[in-house]
Every structure is written in C-alpha cells, then in structure tokens.
Design a protein around this motif. Structure first.
Motif, PDB file in Angstrom:
ATOM      1  N   CYS A 162       1.027  -1.678  -0.154  1.00  0.00           N
ATOM      2  CA  CYS A 162       0.087  -0.120   0.110  1.00  0.00           C
ATOM      3  C   CYS A 162       1.335   1.504  -0.153  1.00  0.00           C
ATOM      4  CB  CYS A 162      -0.849  -0.226   1.109  1.00  0.00           C
ATOM      5  SG  CYS A 162      -1.565   1.533   1.541  1.00  0.00           S
ATOM      6  N   CYS A 193       0.179   2.283   3.441  1.00  0.00           N
ATOM      7  CA  CYS A 193       0.642   2.542   4.997  1.00  0.00           C
ATOM      8  C   CYS A 193       1.913   1.590   4.678  1.00  0.00           C
ATOM      9  CB  CYS A 193      -0.171   1.854   6.226  1.00  0.00           C
ATOM     10  SG  CYS A 193      -1.529   0.094   5.723  1.00  0.00           S
ATOM     11  N   CYS A 228      -6.847  -0.382   0.179  1.00  0.00           N
ATOM     12  CA  CYS A 228      -5.736  -1.173   1.070  1.00  0.00           C
ATOM     13  C   CYS A 228      -6.906  -2.249   2.057  1.00  0.00           C
ATOM     14  CB  CYS A 228      -4.928   0.214   1.568  1.00  0.00           C
ATOM     15  SG  CYS A 228      -4.072  -1.329   2.778  1.00  0.00           S
ATOM     16  N   CYS A 255      -5.895   0.318   6.090  1.00  0.00           N
ATOM     17  CA  CYS A 255      -6.152   1.676   5.649  1.00  0.00           C
ATOM     18  C   CYS A 255      -7.367   1.998   4.843  1.00  0.00           C
ATOM     19  CB  CYS A 255      -5.390   2.312   5.886  1.00  0.00           C
ATOM     20  SG  CYS A 255      -4.271   2.946   4.558  1.00  0.00           S
TER      21      CYS A 255
HETATM   22 ZN    ZN Z   1      -2.667   0.941   3.872  1.00  0.00          ZN
END
Ligand code: ZN
Length: 141
Positions: A6, A9, A26, A29
C-alpha cells in the motif's frame, strides 16, 4: 494474484490480477492502491515495493538540484497515469537515500531502473521523453 504494498500504510495487499484496474483499495487503511501518480519512496519504501510487490517497478532516481530530472518529471508523471496498474512507478530522491543509491550503483541522475520480481531488468541514464519512458517500461511486460 498480485501482491501490492500500500502506498499509504505499507501493508501488502493481495489483489487478483484481473481486478487491478477496478480501483483496488488497501485492506488495512482503505487508501487507493493506485493513484495515477509516481510514488515518492525512501530507502525502506523502495525495498518494500521491490521485495514484496509483484508488479514490475519503474523507479526514477533523481535529485532536486538536477535540471534534466526536473525537466523529465512531467513525462514521468504522465507515464505513471498511463502505465498503472500494469507497472508501478516510483521516484527516489538520491540525496534522501544516499546509501541505497550507492548500493545500486547509481552514478548519475536521472537514472531509471526497471525491476521485475525483485531483480533489475534494465537501467537507463539521462532524461527520457514520454514515448521513450513508455518503450523502456515495456521491456518488463
Ligand atoms: Zn494501506
């Protein structure tokens, strides 16, 4: 199935290859996994995407003081918008990641590395136009 770190994150997401164009987000997140922009990566981010991601990776090693790098930046962004989600595009500022640049043998900027499966496929130094970036990236497809 592809593995996609991602951009937000760093969580490694698994996405079916046929779903890459469906704006995947993601699982941790909820950030979009593709933004149509080149990712700005530090050394840890570069290693994450190289070692854990399964998409081909095109990385522009650049520096803020480098005129040709700035001249090429719009073409590289346009390439990111065009080549995602088949290829992940990223930029590394060598002054923020000098140990990485040395480890990779980056002698000048801009230098673009094309990686696939964690291995370097090819590299090219000097500013390229959008058609040249497109042709270079195509070597990983
Ligand atoms: Zn993420």
């Amino acid at each position: 199935m592809e593995q996609l770190p991602c951009p937000g994150c760093g969580a490694v997401n698994r996405v079916p290859t046929g779903r890459l164009a469906d704006r995947p987000t993601c699982g941790r997140c909820k950030s979009p996994l593709f933004t149509g922009r080149a990712l700005q990566l530090d050394e840890a981010g570069f290693r994450l995407h190289r070692d854990r991601g399964t998409l081909p990776l095109l990385v522009d090693f650049w520096a803020q003081w480098c005129g040709p790098c700035r001249a090429m930046a719009p073409a590289f962004e346009a390439a990111a918008a065009e080549l995602e989600p088949r290829i992940r595009l990223a930029k590394v500022d060598i002054d923020a990641a000098p140990a990485l640049a040395a480890a990779l043998g980056i002698q000048s900027v801009p230098t673009m590395l094309l990686l696939k499966g964690g291995r370097e496929v090819d590299r090219v130094s000097g500013a390229l136009s959008l058609p040249q970036i497109r042709a270079f990236a195509g070597r990983a497809l």
